[in-house]
Design an enzyme around this catalytic site. Sequence first.
Site, PDB file in Angstrom:
ATOM      1  N   ALA A 181       0.860  -1.177   0.000  1.00 32.85           N
ATOM      2  CA  ALA A 181       0.000   0.000   0.000  1.00 32.85           C
ATOM      3  C   ALA A 181       0.900   1.232   0.000  1.00 32.85           C
ATOM      4  O   ALA A 181       2.052   1.167   0.444  1.00 32.85           O
ATOM      5  CB  ALA A 181      -0.887  -0.017   1.226  1.00 32.85           C
TER       6      ALA A 181
ATOM      7  N   GLY B 262       0.439  -5.005   0.933  1.00 35.62           N
ATOM      8  CA  GLY B 262      -0.754  -5.084   0.074  1.00 35.62           C
ATOM      9  C   GLY B 262      -0.496  -5.828  -1.231  1.00 35.62           C
ATOM     10  O   GLY B 262      -1.428  -6.351  -1.842  1.00 35.62           O
TER      11      GLY B 262
ATOM     12  N   GLU C 113      -0.814  -9.397  -0.336  1.00 33.39           N
ATOM     13  CA  GLU C 113      -2.247  -9.647  -0.114  1.00 33.39           C
ATOM     14  C   GLU C 113      -3.013  -9.726  -1.441  1.00 33.39           C
ATOM     15  O   GLU C 113      -3.961 -10.491  -1.571  1.00 33.39           O
ATOM     16  CB  GLU C 113      -2.825  -8.543   0.781  1.00 33.39           C
ATOM     17  CG  GLU C 113      -2.285  -8.616   2.200  1.00 33.39           C
ATOM     18  CD  GLU C 113      -2.631  -7.388   3.020  1.00 33.39           C
ATOM     19  OE1 GLU C 113      -2.197  -6.279   2.642  1.00 33.39           O
ATOM     20  OE2 GLU C 113      -3.347  -7.532   4.015  1.00 33.39           O
TER      21      GLU C 113
ATOM     22  N   GLU D 124       4.360  -4.994   7.344  1.00 30.85           N
ATOM     23  CA  GLU D 124       3.613  -3.849   7.894  1.00 30.85           C
ATOM     24  C   GLU D 124       3.985  -3.530   9.333  1.00 30.85           C
ATOM     25  O   GLU D 124       3.906  -2.368   9.747  1.00 30.85           O
ATOM     26  CB  GLU D 124       2.095  -4.120   7.824  1.00 30.85           C
ATOM     27  CG  GLU D 124       1.484  -3.936   6.450  1.00 30.85           C
ATOM     28  CD  GLU D 124       1.509  -5.203   5.599  1.00 30.85           C
ATOM     29  OE1 GLU D 124       2.320  -6.103   5.885  1.00 30.85           O
ATOM     30  OE2 GLU D 124       0.721  -5.274   4.648  1.00 30.85           O
TER      31      GLU D 124
HETATM   32  N1  DAK Z   1       4.594   3.053  -0.877  1.00 26.04           N
HETATM   33  C1  DAK Z   1       4.997   4.192  -1.485  1.00 26.04           C
HETATM   34  N2  DAK Z   1       6.133   4.287  -2.172  1.00 26.04           N
HETATM   35  C2  DAK Z   1       6.923   3.204  -2.244  1.00 26.04           C
HETATM   36  C3  DAK Z   1       6.572   1.981  -1.636  1.00 26.04           C
HETATM   37  C4  DAK Z   1       5.336   1.929  -0.929  1.00 26.04           C
HETATM   38  N3  DAK Z   1       4.894   0.819  -0.359  1.00 26.04           N
HETATM   39  N4  DAK Z   1       7.550   1.080  -1.863  1.00 26.04           N
HETATM   40  C5  DAK Z   1       8.469   1.731  -2.610  1.00 26.04           C
HETATM   41  N5  DAK Z   1       8.087   2.989  -2.839  1.00 26.04           N
HETATM   42  C6  DAK Z   1       8.815   4.027  -3.595  1.00 26.04           C
HETATM   43  C7  DAK Z   1      10.008   4.529  -2.805  1.00 26.04           C
HETATM   44  O1  DAK Z   1       9.604   5.521  -1.894  1.00 26.04           O
HETATM   45  C8  DAK Z   1      10.868   5.079  -3.924  1.00 26.04           C
HETATM   46  O2  DAK Z   1      10.353   6.327  -4.315  1.00 26.04           O
HETATM   47  P1  DAK Z   1      11.343   7.598  -4.634  1.00 26.04           P
HETATM   48  O3  DAK Z   1      12.130   7.795  -3.403  1.00 26.04           O
HETATM   49  O4  DAK Z   1      12.169   7.100  -5.799  1.00 26.04           O
HETATM   50  O5  DAK Z   1      10.396   8.703  -4.965  1.00 26.04           O
HETATM   51  C9  DAK Z   1      10.628   4.127  -5.065  1.00 26.04           C
HETATM   52  O6  DAK Z   1       9.390   3.452  -4.760  1.00 26.04           O
HETATM   53  C10 DAK Z   1      11.699   3.048  -5.186  1.00 26.04           C
HETATM   54  O7  DAK Z   1      11.857   2.443  -3.933  1.00 26.04           O
HETATM   55  P2  DAK Z   1      13.284   2.307  -3.191  1.00 26.04           P
HETATM   56  O8  DAK Z   1      14.194   3.414  -3.583  1.00 26.04           O
HETATM   57  O9  DAK Z   1      13.014   2.114  -1.744  1.00 26.04           O
HETATM   58  O10 DAK Z   1      13.821   0.953  -3.860  1.00 26.04           O
HETATM   59  P3  DAK Z   1      14.804  -0.133  -3.220  1.00 26.04           P
HETATM   60  O11 DAK Z   1      15.161  -1.063  -4.316  1.00 26.04           O
HETATM   61  O12 DAK Z   1      15.907   0.525  -2.456  1.00 26.04           O
HETATM   62  O13 DAK Z   1      13.910  -0.914  -2.147  1.00 26.04           O
HETATM   63  C11 DAK Z   1      11.904  -2.018  -1.341  1.00 26.04           C
HETATM   64  C12 DAK Z   1      12.807  -1.651  -2.577  1.00 26.04           C
HETATM   65  C13 DAK Z   1      10.645  -2.701  -1.891  1.00 26.04           C
HETATM   66  C14 DAK Z   1      12.653  -3.019  -0.459  1.00 26.04           C
HETATM   67  C15 DAK Z   1      11.587  -0.735  -0.555  1.00 26.04           C
HETATM   68  O14 DAK Z   1      11.091   0.238  -1.474  1.00 26.04           O
HETATM   69  C16 DAK Z   1      10.575  -0.940   0.508  1.00 26.04           C
HETATM   70  O15 DAK Z   1      10.899  -1.474   1.595  1.00 26.04           O
HETATM   71  N6  DAK Z   1       9.341  -0.499   0.265  1.00 26.04           N
HETATM   72  C17 DAK Z   1       8.279  -0.586   1.238  1.00 26.04           C
HETATM   73  C18 DAK Z   1       7.811  -1.995   1.371  1.00 26.04           C
HETATM   74  C19 DAK Z   1       6.734  -2.122   2.427  1.00 26.04           C
HETATM   75  O16 DAK Z   1       6.965  -1.831   3.605  1.00 26.04           O
HETATM   76  N7  DAK Z   1       5.560  -2.543   1.989  1.00 26.04           N
HETATM   77  C20 DAK Z   1       4.438  -2.657   2.851  1.00 26.04           C
HETATM   78  C21 DAK Z   1       3.699  -1.373   2.751  1.00 26.04           C
HETATM   79  S1  DAK Z   1       2.497  -1.281   4.001  1.00 26.04           S
HETATM   80  C22 DAK Z   1      -4.297  -1.011   6.328  1.00 26.04           C
HETATM   81  C23 DAK Z   1      -4.411  -1.072   4.966  1.00 26.04           C
HETATM   82  C24 DAK Z   1      -3.393  -1.592   4.220  1.00 26.04           C
HETATM   83  C25 DAK Z   1      -2.240  -1.998   4.826  1.00 26.04           C
HETATM   84  C26 DAK Z   1      -2.117  -1.936   6.183  1.00 26.04           C
HETATM   85  C27 DAK Z   1      -3.145  -1.453   6.962  1.00 26.04           C
HETATM   86  N8  DAK Z   1      -5.334  -0.404   7.101  1.00 26.04           N
HETATM   87  C28 DAK Z   1      -5.863   0.787   6.530  1.00 26.04           C
HETATM   88  C29 DAK Z   1      -5.549  -0.821   8.402  1.00 26.04           C
HETATM   89  C30 DAK Z   1      -1.157  -2.427   4.013  1.00 26.04           C
HETATM   90  C31 DAK Z   1       0.028  -1.850   4.245  1.00 26.04           C
HETATM   91  C32 DAK Z   1       1.142  -2.040   3.381  1.00 26.04           C
HETATM   92  O17 DAK Z   1       1.123  -2.637   2.318  1.00 26.04           O
END
Ligand code: DAK
Length: 257
Positions: free
Chosen positions: A66, A111, A114, A134
């Site tokens: 997300a 997400g 998921e 998350e």
């Molecule tokens: N959201 C927004 N931007 C993201 C992103 C994300 N999830 N993942 C990556 N990006 C963006 C980065 O910010 C970066 O943008 P710029 O800085 O270039 O503008 C670009 O994509 C490239 O990412 P990186 O520079 O970080 O690339 P790397 O190769 O170094 O790393 C990575 C790749 C996938 C390991 C890293 O980007 C990362 O850790 N990303 C986040 C992964 C993550 O934590 N995913 C889970 C997200 S939380 C709920 C509803 C839904 C959810 C929970 C609760 N309720 C409302 C209760 C679900 C939550 C999630 O999915």
Amino acid sequence: MDFNTIICEKKNKVGYMTINRPKALNALSAEVLTELGKAAEMMAEDDEVKVVIITGAGGKAFVAGADIAAMQKMNAEEAYDFARLGQTTYNTIQDMPKIVIAAIDGFALGGGCELALACDIRVASVKSKIGIPEVTLGVFPGFAGTQRLPRLVGTGIAKEMLATARKVGADEAKTIGLVNYVVEENPVAKAEELAEMICKNSASAIALGKRSMNEGMEMELKKGIEHEAALFGIAFTTEDQREGMTAFLEKRPANFK
Ligand code: DAK
């Protein structure tokens, strides 16, 4: 219909839905989730589409989760609405009366994991990393990951993935039953190979069988078995049942429409 964030295509009875925000690793904004839901409804209703493949653009991620930038500012009410939007979209995908294959080439996190779980079959390239990180952000999976992941891989592994936030590699994902196939590269090609096999079979029987499994998994076993019988009866109202069985007795391949 044109979308900003989803590319929809159709080829050889296969519908493709490509999430197209590669600069943000296909992160799921409200716009992506809304358009994904509309695209899924469109593909569900299109009789020319027998199988759907969902993938991510850019070659680095299926979906990296997300959109954290959008979520960071949300209050509790907005977070609830966002979770319901994602859950509704994923339920639409799960309930499609055709097989949906996730072709994962890179990160499928939060997400994104998921979303893959809402699909029927998952194919991953060997470089893929799948996880639900998350809890590193102070939240937990909100698009039904806490429900679908333990149903697929069991509660022990699901709770470990939740609590450690560990990203599982493709080979491990295969071992724990999280993905069906691991390929060196181009998971879409493997998904197309499966789609070709699926397209030879009865679409109405696949829809009923999928529904029987999905709905039966929500029921106590004996109720699920009764439900299967009811749906089995419906299969006998279809042209495909007549064609399939007649073709067998006439020693010829079935010609399903
Ligand atoms: N959201 C927004 N931007 C993201 C992103 C994300 N999830 N993942 C990556 N990006 C963006 C980065 O910010 C970066 O943008 P710029 O800085 O270039 O503008 C670009 O994509 C490239 O990412 P990186 O520079 O970080 O690339 P790397 O190769 O170094 O790393 C990575 C790749 C996938 C390991 C890293 O980007 C990362 O850790 N990303 C986040 C992964 C993550 O934590 N995913 C889970 C997200 S939380 C709920 C509803 C839904 C959810 C929970 C609760 N309720 C409302 C209760 C679900 C939550 C999630 O999915």
